[in-house]
Design a protein around this motif. Structure first.
Motif, mmCIF file in Angstrom:
data_model
loop_
_atom_site.group_PDB
_atom_site.id
_atom_site.type_symbol
_atom_site.label_atom_id
_atom_site.label_comp_id
_atom_site.label_asym_id
_atom_site.label_seq_id
_atom_site.Cartn_x
_atom_site.Cartn_y
_atom_site.Cartn_z
ATOM 1 N N PRO A 188 2.882 53.606 5.697
ATOM 2 C CA PRO A 188 4.092 54.256 6.212
ATOM 3 C C PRO A 188 3.723 55.302 7.268
ATOM 4 O O PRO A 188 2.758 56.027 7.098
ATOM 5 C CB PRO A 188 4.695 54.911 4.977
ATOM 6 C CG PRO A 188 4.170 54.130 3.826
ATOM 7 C CD PRO A 188 2.782 53.742 4.239
ATOM 8 N N GLY A 198 0.058 58.473 3.459
ATOM 9 C CA GLY A 198 -0.495 59.626 4.169
ATOM 10 C C GLY A 198 0.291 60.882 3.846
ATOM 11 O O GLY A 198 1.395 60.824 3.295
ATOM 12 N N TYR A 228 0.226 65.403 5.369
ATOM 13 C CA TYR A 228 -0.169 66.267 6.492
ATOM 14 C C TYR A 228 0.345 65.650 7.803
ATOM 15 O O TYR A 228 1.521 65.241 7.863
ATOM 16 C CB TYR A 228 -1.706 66.427 6.526
ATOM 17 C CG TYR A 228 -2.280 66.886 5.196
ATOM 18 C CD1 TYR A 228 -2.914 65.970 4.349
ATOM 19 C CD2 TYR A 228 -2.161 68.216 4.777
ATOM 20 C CE1 TYR A 228 -3.435 66.376 3.122
ATOM 21 C CE2 TYR A 228 -2.689 68.615 3.554
ATOM 22 C CZ TYR A 228 -3.311 67.698 2.737
ATOM 23 O OH TYR A 228 -3.813 68.084 1.511
ATOM 24 N N VAL A 273 4.413 51.038 9.099
ATOM 25 C CA VAL A 273 5.846 50.761 8.952
ATOM 26 C C VAL A 273 6.622 52.073 8.870
ATOM 27 O O VAL A 273 6.138 53.069 8.336
ATOM 28 C CB VAL A 273 6.083 49.876 7.700
ATOM 29 C CG1 VAL A 273 5.581 50.541 6.442
ATOM 30 C CG2 VAL A 273 7.526 49.461 7.580
ATOM 31 N N SER A 274 7.807 52.079 9.467
ATOM 32 C CA SER A 274 8.640 53.289 9.468
ATOM 33 C C SER A 274 9.999 52.984 8.851
ATOM 34 O O SER A 274 10.580 51.925 9.097
ATOM 35 C CB SER A 274 8.854 53.785 10.908
ATOM 36 O OG SER A 274 9.866 54.797 10.932
ATOM 37 N N LEU A 275 10.512 53.946 8.063
ATOM 38 C CA LEU A 275 11.845 53.783 7.472
ATOM 39 C C LEU A 275 12.934 54.011 8.507
ATOM 40 O O LEU A 275 14.030 53.485 8.412
ATOM 41 C CB LEU A 275 12.048 54.753 6.319
ATOM 42 C CG LEU A 275 11.304 54.510 5.013
ATOM 43 C CD1 LEU A 275 11.867 55.394 3.928
ATOM 44 C CD2 LEU A 275 11.339 53.053 4.594
ATOM 45 N N GLY A 276 12.645 54.852 9.491
ATOM 46 C CA GLY A 276 13.694 55.158 10.466
ATOM 47 C C GLY A 276 13.277 56.318 11.351
ATOM 48 O O GLY A 276 12.207 56.910 11.163
ATOM 49 N N TYR A 278 13.341 59.485 11.841
ATOM 50 C CA TYR A 278 13.396 60.853 11.332
ATOM 51 C C TYR A 278 12.012 61.088 10.716
ATOM 52 O O TYR A 278 11.237 60.130 10.544
ATOM 53 C CB TYR A 278 14.500 61.022 10.273
ATOM 54 C CG TYR A 278 14.582 59.861 9.327
ATOM 55 C CD1 TYR A 278 15.490 58.825 9.550
ATOM 56 C CD2 TYR A 278 13.729 59.761 8.234
ATOM 57 C CE1 TYR A 278 15.547 57.736 8.693
ATOM 58 C CE2 TYR A 278 13.779 58.672 7.383
ATOM 59 C CZ TYR A 278 14.697 57.665 7.620
ATOM 60 O OH TYR A 278 14.753 56.577 6.787
ATOM 61 N N VAL A 279 11.686 62.320 10.381
ATOM 62 C CA VAL A 279 10.318 62.617 9.928
ATOM 63 C C VAL A 279 10.316 63.116 8.480
ATOM 64 O O VAL A 279 11.054 64.035 8.136
ATOM 65 C CB VAL A 279 9.657 63.659 10.857
ATOM 66 C CG1 VAL A 279 8.212 63.904 10.421
ATOM 67 C CG2 VAL A 279 9.703 63.175 12.307
ATOM 68 N N LEU A 280 9.503 62.474 7.669
ATOM 69 C CA LEU A 280 9.360 62.853 6.253
ATOM 70 C C LEU A 280 8.101 63.690 6.073
ATOM 71 O O LEU A 280 7.320 63.856 7.000
ATOM 72 C CB LEU A 280 9.270 61.589 5.396
ATOM 73 C CG LEU A 280 10.452 60.601 5.530
ATOM 74 C CD1 LEU A 280 10.135 59.277 4.819
ATOM 75 C CD2 LEU A 280 11.724 61.209 4.964
HETATM 76 N N1 LIG Z 1 7.606 55.571 6.787
HETATM 77 C C1 LIG Z 1 7.820 56.596 7.281
HETATM 78 C C2 LIG Z 1 8.183 57.844 7.879
HETATM 79 C C3 LIG Z 1 7.527 59.082 7.904
HETATM 80 C C4 LIG Z 1 6.189 59.468 7.418
HETATM 81 C C5 LIG Z 1 5.368 58.542 6.780
HETATM 82 C C6 LIG Z 1 4.087 58.892 6.410
HETATM 83 C C7 LIG Z 1 3.617 60.187 6.660
HETATM 84 C C8 LIG Z 1 2.378 60.843 6.447
HETATM 85 C C9 LIG Z 1 2.492 62.140 6.924
HETATM 86 N N2 LIG Z 1 3.758 62.288 7.396
HETATM 87 C C10 LIG Z 1 4.246 63.530 7.986
HETATM 88 C C11 LIG Z 1 4.172 63.482 9.484
HETATM 89 C C12 LIG Z 1 3.351 62.573 10.139
HETATM 90 C C13 LIG Z 1 3.312 62.577 11.539
HETATM 91 N N3 LIG Z 1 4.049 63.446 12.251
HETATM 92 C C14 LIG Z 1 4.848 64.330 11.615
HETATM 93 C C15 LIG Z 1 4.922 64.359 10.217
HETATM 94 C C16 LIG Z 1 4.453 61.122 7.280
HETATM 95 C C17 LIG Z 1 5.736 60.778 7.643
HETATM 96 N N4 LIG Z 1 8.323 59.946 8.566
HETATM 97 N N5 LIG Z 1 9.445 59.302 8.936
HETATM 98 C C18 LIG Z 1 9.401 58.021 8.547
HETATM 99 N N6 LIG Z 1 10.371 57.070 8.787
#
Ligand SMILES: N#Cc1c(-c2ccc3ccn(Cc4ccncc4)c3c2)n[nH]c1N
Length: 242
Positions: free
Chosen positions: A86, A112, A114, A134-137, A139-141
């Motif tokens: 992710p 991951g 940090y 892979v990304s959910l969308g 926005y930042v988690l």
């Molecule tokens: N799937 C998915 C995600 C994540 C995501 C996933 C893994 C990690 C590991 C670390 N971070 C924090 C971080 C990393 C880089 N840049 C900023 C913040 C994550 C975010 N954010 N938004 C999504 N749709």
């Protein structure tokens, strides 16, 4: 299906003992093991992160523990798993990808935290197994754990025998690239609001057409991007009549 998850927060996955995923694990449909990345550290502080080369905010996950974890969970003598990482920089997670993953015998999730995982971990892994960021969308988690819970739920419900009524997969949102039609149940009137007569008509052909029309209307209103992506061949000629 075998699933391995590596995270510094293994307790995040306690919900995977519940509900239909819990049942899938209990009956062997899903063989899932959660691993603590710190098991592959060797210093007294069990360090998993360090400062980024090139400067910048935050910390990056060190490659060494990840390398040892992937070596242990994807040994060369076994068929390599598909590694899912992710990331905000990943490809969009879609129902199509969920179906693709549901056909895989072994998924390995790298969670991951940090600012992410040292890129060399993914580059090295890609020399010996398929790797998908892979990304959910958009926005930042905080990390990958929430994404793994979402991906696992979407994939597990597609596995044979997990959903009691497999038919429900047929008509749900995104099953055919459209959003699903509105659903109703008893009572027929509730707070002065009636269930559409067609749904109580018993005319299954008429009901199917009504649901199709509703799905097309909803998709056009809420997700015109999905409508634009539809293969025109998949649209019945009746779908385009005014
Ligand atoms: N799937 C998915 C995600 C994540 C995501 C996933 C893994 C990690 C590991 C670390 N971070 C924090 C971080 C990393 C880089 N840049 C900023 C913040 C994550 C975010 N954010 N938004 C999504 N749709």
């Amino acid at each position: 299906m075998r699933v391995d998850i590596v995270s510094i927060f293994p307790e995040y996955f306690a919900p995977l003992d519940l509900s239909l995923i819990g049942k899938a694990r209990a009956n062997g449909t899903l063989r899932l093991v959660v691993h603590d990345l710190r098991s592959w550290t060797h210093d007294v502080h069990r360090t998993v992160d360090d400062t980024p080369y090139g400067g910048g905010p935050g910390m990056v996950m060190r490659p060494e523990p990840w390398g040892e974890a992937l070596d242990a969970l994807a040994p060369p003598e076994l068929t390599p798993p598909r590694l899912l990482v992710p990331s905000p920089a990943g490809v969009p997670f879609t129902q199509a990808l969920a179906y693709e993953l549901a056909a895989e015998p072994h998924l390995l999730f790298a969670c991951g935290r940090y600012e992410g995982i040292d890129q060399r971990v993914l580059d090295h892994a890609a020399t010996r197994m398929p790797v998908t960021e892979v990304s959910l969308g958009d926005y930042v988690l905080f990390g990958g754990e929430v994404a793994v819970l979402v991906i696992l739920e979407a994939v597990t419900r597609l596995l044979p025998g997990v959903l009691g009524n497999a038919g429900s997969l047929e008509e749900e949102s995104h099953a055919h690239g459209l959003l699903e039609a509105p659903m109703y149940t008893k009572p027929a009137t509730w707070r002065g609001l009636d269930v559409p007569d067609v749904l109580r008509s018993g005319d299954h052909g008429r009901i199917a057409r009504w649901r199709r029309d509703q799905a097309l209307t909803r998709t056009g209103q809420r997700r015109p991007d999905l409508l634009a992506a539809l293969d025109p061949q998949s649209l019945d000629k009746r779908d385009v009549t005014a």
